[in-house]
Design a protein around this motif. Structure first.
Motif, PDB file in Angstrom:
ATOM      1  N   HIS A  80       0.808  -1.219   0.000  1.00 50.25           N
ATOM      2  CA  HIS A  80       0.000   0.000   0.000  1.00 50.25           C
ATOM      3  C   HIS A  80       0.841   1.267   0.000  1.00 50.25           C
ATOM      4  CE1 HIS A  80      -3.626  -2.301   0.436  1.00 50.25           C
ATOM      5  NE2 HIS A  80      -3.136  -2.914   1.494  1.00 50.25           N
ATOM      6  N   THR A  81       2.111   1.152   0.373  1.00 49.17           N
ATOM      7  CA  THR A  81       2.992   2.313   0.408  1.00 49.17           C
ATOM      8  C   THR A  81       4.416   1.863   0.121  1.00 49.17           C
ATOM      9  OG1 THR A  81       3.580   4.298   1.655  1.00 49.17           O
ATOM     10  CG2 THR A  81       3.494   2.261   2.893  1.00 49.17           C
ATOM     11  N   VAL A  82       5.225   2.798  -0.356  1.00 47.14           N
ATOM     12  CA  VAL A  82       6.633   2.522  -0.637  1.00 47.14           C
ATOM     13  C   VAL A  82       7.454   3.382   0.318  1.00 47.14           C
ATOM     14  CG1 VAL A  82       8.466   2.642  -2.362  1.00 47.14           C
ATOM     15  CG2 VAL A  82       6.138   2.051  -3.055  1.00 47.14           C
ATOM     16  N   PRO A  83       8.327   2.765   1.108  1.00 49.36           N
ATOM     17  CA  PRO A  83       9.086   3.528   2.096  1.00 49.36           C
ATOM     18  C   PRO A  83      10.183   4.376   1.454  1.00 49.36           C
ATOM     19  CG  PRO A  83       9.736   1.236   2.152  1.00 49.36           C
ATOM     20  CD  PRO A  83       8.596   1.338   1.185  1.00 49.36           C
ATOM     21  N   ALA A  84      10.537   5.453   2.122  1.00 41.00           N
ATOM     22  CA  ALA A  84      11.657   6.298   1.696  1.00 41.00           C
ATOM     23  C   ALA A  84      12.960   5.559   1.982  1.00 41.00           C
ATOM     24  CB  ALA A  84      11.620   7.614   2.462  1.00 41.00           C
ATOM     25  N   VAL A  85      14.030   5.999   1.355  1.00 46.17           N
ATOM     26  CA  VAL A  85      15.334   5.363   1.546  1.00 46.17           C
ATOM     27  C   VAL A  85      15.740   5.411   3.021  1.00 46.17           C
ATOM     28  CG1 VAL A  85      17.793   5.517   0.987  1.00 46.17           C
ATOM     29  CG2 VAL A  85      16.096   5.834  -0.808  1.00 46.17           C
ATOM     30  N   GLU A  86      15.473   6.534   3.676  1.00 45.55           N
ATOM     31  CA  GLU A  86      15.812   6.657   5.098  1.00 45.55           C
ATOM     32  C   GLU A  86      15.084   5.590   5.921  1.00 45.55           C
ATOM     33  OE1 GLU A  86      14.656   9.260   3.264  1.00 45.55           O
ATOM     34  OE2 GLU A  86      16.507  10.419   3.039  1.00 45.55           O
ATOM     35  N   THR A  87      13.827   5.343   5.581  1.00 47.52           N
ATOM     36  CA  THR A  87      13.048   4.321   6.287  1.00 47.52           C
ATOM     37  C   THR A  87      13.619   2.941   6.012  1.00 47.52           C
ATOM     38  OG1 THR A  87      11.088   5.716   6.073  1.00 47.52           O
ATOM     39  CG2 THR A  87      10.730   3.405   6.633  1.00 47.52           C
TER      40      THR A  87
END
Length: 118
Positions: free
Chosen positions: A34-41
């Motif tokens: 449902h979502t794509v995490p940021a690189v930091e995450t």
């Protein structure tokens, strides 16, 4: 591979529940696509799983082979504007475009695209 599937695999390999991960609601959304995490995450998740970041994207047992980029010739080597008069021309053009308004830069780009099609 979808990142959510890979995160679920790693979490299950480590025998962790979604509740063991700090943001369990968020990890559920990522794992279910449902979502794509940021690189930091992703960096934080890799630390939580105690794996290198590349393992979130790579399924092999051994680390991927990294090509020696220093031995390769530059793809721009010999390209127009890489040296001499052409490089000086590009430098001057870059300076002048930097002083132009956004609207003028768009107009110049549009004109250059039209001219290149001829």
């Amino acid at each position: 591979m979808i990142i959510g599937e890979r995160l679920r695999e790693l979490r299950e390999e480590k025998k962790l529940s979604q509740g063991d991960i700090e943001k369990r609601c968020y990890i559920s959304r990522v794992e279910n696509g449902h979502t794509v995490p940021a690189v930091e995450t992703l960096e934080k998740l890799a630390r939580a799983f105690e794996v290198p970041l590349y393992q979130l994207f790579y399924e092999g047992a051994e680390p991927p082979q990294v090509p020696n980029l220093l031995k390769r010739k530059s793809s721009d080597e010999g390209a127009w504007g890489s040296s001499g008069r052409e490089a000086r021309f590009l430098s001057k053009l870059r300076r002048l475009l930097g002083k132009s308004s956004d609207e003028d830069r768009k107009l110049i780009l549009h004109m250059a695209q039209k001219m290149a099609k001829r």
